[in-house]
Motif scaffolding. Sequence first.
Motif, mmCIF file in Angstrom:
data_model
loop_
_atom_site.group_PDB
_atom_site.id
_atom_site.type_symbol
_atom_site.label_atom_id
_atom_site.label_comp_id
_atom_site.label_asym_id
_atom_site.label_seq_id
_atom_site.Cartn_x
_atom_site.Cartn_y
_atom_site.Cartn_z
ATOM 1 N N ASP A 1 9.277 34.616 57.594
ATOM 2 C CA ASP A 1 10.280 34.812 56.850
ATOM 3 C C ASP A 1 10.514 36.501 56.705
ATOM 4 O O ASP A 1 9.677 37.100 56.192
ATOM 5 C CB ASP A 1 10.289 34.389 55.325
ATOM 6 N N CYS B 1 3.954 35.909 59.294
ATOM 7 C CA CYS B 1 5.026 35.079 58.336
ATOM 8 C C CYS B 1 6.504 35.278 59.236
ATOM 9 O O CYS B 1 6.635 36.300 59.443
ATOM 10 C CB CYS B 1 4.968 35.941 56.969
ATOM 11 N N THR C 1 4.727 34.192 44.790
ATOM 12 C CA THR C 1 4.320 32.642 45.079
ATOM 13 C C THR C 1 5.218 32.247 46.409
ATOM 14 O O THR C 1 6.665 32.343 46.192
ATOM 15 C CB THR C 1 4.475 31.959 43.708
ATOM 16 N N ILE C 2 4.496 31.492 47.122
ATOM 17 C CA ILE C 2 5.310 30.872 48.184
ATOM 18 C C ILE C 2 5.094 29.456 48.001
ATOM 19 O O ILE C 2 4.261 28.899 47.840
ATOM 20 C CB ILE C 2 4.481 31.229 49.640
ATOM 21 N N GLN C 3 6.377 28.777 47.894
ATOM 22 C CA GLN C 3 6.527 27.322 47.874
ATOM 23 C C GLN C 3 6.983 26.752 49.165
ATOM 24 O O GLN C 3 6.523 25.318 49.391
ATOM 25 C CB GLN C 3 7.654 26.769 46.809
ATOM 26 N N ASN C 4 7.515 27.305 49.900
ATOM 27 C CA ASN C 4 8.032 26.658 51.175
ATOM 28 C C ASN C 4 6.892 26.503 52.170
ATOM 29 O O ASN C 4 6.452 27.604 52.901
ATOM 30 C CB ASN C 4 9.245 27.628 51.874
ATOM 31 N N VAL D 1 6.875 28.313 55.740
ATOM 32 C CA VAL D 1 6.518 30.089 55.794
ATOM 33 C C VAL D 1 5.002 30.136 56.202
ATOM 34 O O VAL D 1 4.588 31.101 56.983
ATOM 35 C CB VAL D 1 6.655 30.689 54.527
ATOM 36 N N LEU E 1 10.850 37.868 53.109
ATOM 37 C CA LEU E 1 9.322 38.060 52.470
ATOM 38 C C LEU E 1 8.564 39.279 52.918
ATOM 39 O O LEU E 1 7.867 39.900 51.982
ATOM 40 C CB LEU E 1 8.672 36.628 52.841
ATOM 41 N N LYS F 1 -0.209 32.202 46.945
ATOM 42 C CA LYS F 1 0.109 33.369 45.985
ATOM 43 C C LYS F 1 -0.268 34.422 46.772
ATOM 44 O O LYS F 1 -1.565 34.617 47.299
ATOM 45 C CB LYS F 1 -0.357 33.329 44.667
ATOM 46 N N TYR G 1 -0.906 39.466 56.385
ATOM 47 C CA TYR G 1 0.376 38.464 56.158
ATOM 48 C C TYR G 1 1.482 38.659 57.227
ATOM 49 O O TYR G 1 2.063 37.761 57.403
ATOM 50 C CB TYR G 1 0.687 38.853 54.660
#
Length: 734
Positions: free
Chosen positions: A276, A274, A221-224, A227, A279, A252, A270
Amino acid sequence: MAVSFCVRRIISTRQSFLKIPKRHGYIVLLPEIGDESSEKNPLLKNNNLPEFNTITIEKCIAAIGRQTVEFEEKMKSLAEVIESTKDLDIFNDLLHTIEDAYLSLETTWGIAKTLYFGNQSVMPTKSYVFIHERASRAAVSKFNNASFYRVFKEALENKDIKLTHSQKRVLSKYVLEGTLNGLQLKGEDYELFVDDMDYIGRKVKEYKGKYEAVTRVYSLTIQNEDVIQDFPEDFLKTIALDPKQFLLGPWKITLKPYIMEPFMGMYFLYFQHCPDRKLRATIWDADVTRCSTYQEKSVQASVTLEEIRGRRNEQAQRLGYKHFAEMSMQTKMAGNLENLQNVLETLRSTARPIQDREIANLTDFAKDRGFTDIIRVWDVAYWSRKQCRFLYNCEDSVLRPYFPLSTVLSGLFEHIETLFNVKIVENKKADIWHKDVRFFDVFDLNVSSTVPMANFYLDPYARGEDKFRKEQDSGWVSTIKSKSKICDSNPLVALIFNFPPPMGDKPSLLSFKDVQILFQKFGHALQHLLTTVEYSDIAGLSFVDWDAVFICDYFMENWLYEPFVLRKISEHYETKEPLPMEIVEDIKKMRSHLAGYKLCKELYLSQLDLELHSSETFWVPIMKKLWPKYFALPLERRDVHVCSFEAIWSGSWAAAYFSKTWSQMIAADLYTAFQEVKFDKSKQQEIGARFRNTFLALGGNYPAAEIFRKFRGRDPSPQALLDNSGLTRVTEAK
């Protein structure tokens, strides 16, 4: 008995490209057969088109139940006729009867498959899996029949029996299927062969269960919000926990194919977006360690895949081959392993040195933008996209406004009509399974402009959970009816896509990847729609060599890099201007971006597959030996991607993974015939007619290598693929 070696491909590619999920339990079929019907197929209207408006799961299950039982009983009764009759008419008494009996079964199967892809509220996965497995078992019964095998083999060898070329080809198919089913074996040898097939089937299911279990449970799960800033909107809607709040998150990431677009842990959608790096590395690791010893014991598959490899080789050796890879060549255009290896090495020897320069340039590009480490496999897609965006003006946001679906379709149909002298006309009278679906007649202008030779459905738009989805960008060609002169049946297919739907006054706007998929799938469909072969067993894509199945797909895609085609299929939905020439040139150049790296990835996987199925060496040394021959980047310590090479372990591509690259090579060579006349319209139409009369018309009536020689007048060369990919120009510019 498990599905035969050769029939497996027919079922998985001609009948369905989907990967069937593991099904737990057993559904009893017979009570669901329903009342007997005098109709040939109760799912068809009087005009022989599916009655989609009234079709239900219950009707499909009842129809497939009755038809499969009737078909299997018919095959048994024909075998008894063979044993009790001296003077059989091989075609009128046997093959015509088989073809007639199979047509209604194939049609019901095709209708169910079309609904599965296009309307899962009507045909959910569990129902389709049941229908697919039941129909598959019935279909195999016509090839796994010792009486058929014996009498057809005798007919082929009897010089006193006068047979047409097509009749010989049909008989050859049954004999090859029977041979690869072990029907020539006797006594204990045959029993051991059957045991091998059953054992392989069980182990494949075991592997598939483990692979799906790992894929199903993993999520991150990505909250930021930082990203996801560069993620495409369509992708954000796919990964957002609440698609209606796709900009707010959380999001997600899973290992499901339509999210990851797996390329053996080396190329993810992805990863392209992305920023990051940790990640990216985390998701990469989750993919390449699937089913490995890094996972819990219940889903480890290293031993399972070794058991599959071993029994496949034993299976091949009982049939007289050195190993499974050699047996695989019996159904391939490549012909033999020596020829195939020579071609693959020719491609590698050009692409590999170019890849070294590509990775060096990519590293310099990244360092100029603050990157301070060495490029790793999980970095390539990310920095590749940034470099591509820097070099070429080909971002989706730039291209989409120029590709409204209606304009692309109109240009595509016009191009098909110019090349092949057929007319595609929409017909509003057919039943459809959703209001977005359209139905078209295909007219052969050499014959008639009023009586169609074939038909197809087009279901273009994504509809959330209602439509089947595997890859992020996906399209499907679902065969409903095959060409059969015996049964007076014309080809019917459904083309099903997941393109963005219109939104208000804004039409459906395609990405360039969407346009590629559209052209590919129409190329695939044309081979089925324009076939002229009279027997369904060798018409269209039936009995086409495995490595030739996607030739027409890639042939049609090649046209997308011609300026006149790009301008024909493009028009800005607001300004009505065609694609600017500078963007057209950028699209052509973009094709060669990291071409050496991309080709080496395909070649590596192809060679890995072949060595796994021709060697008794444990898979780890094979992987470690091959990797440096194909990659400038080192093999990562935790990279055990062989364990998650699902396409060869539980898919249909064991010792056949090279087929995609081979089809691309042949398609490129065929396409050069049009380039050689510099696109003179009259000469283009002349060559188009020759292409139609060979690759589109002849289906499996001749081996693909022979059809190629009919068109080109020589054997194929890998040079055209290198030229198309821009690798030759890079070499010359060195």
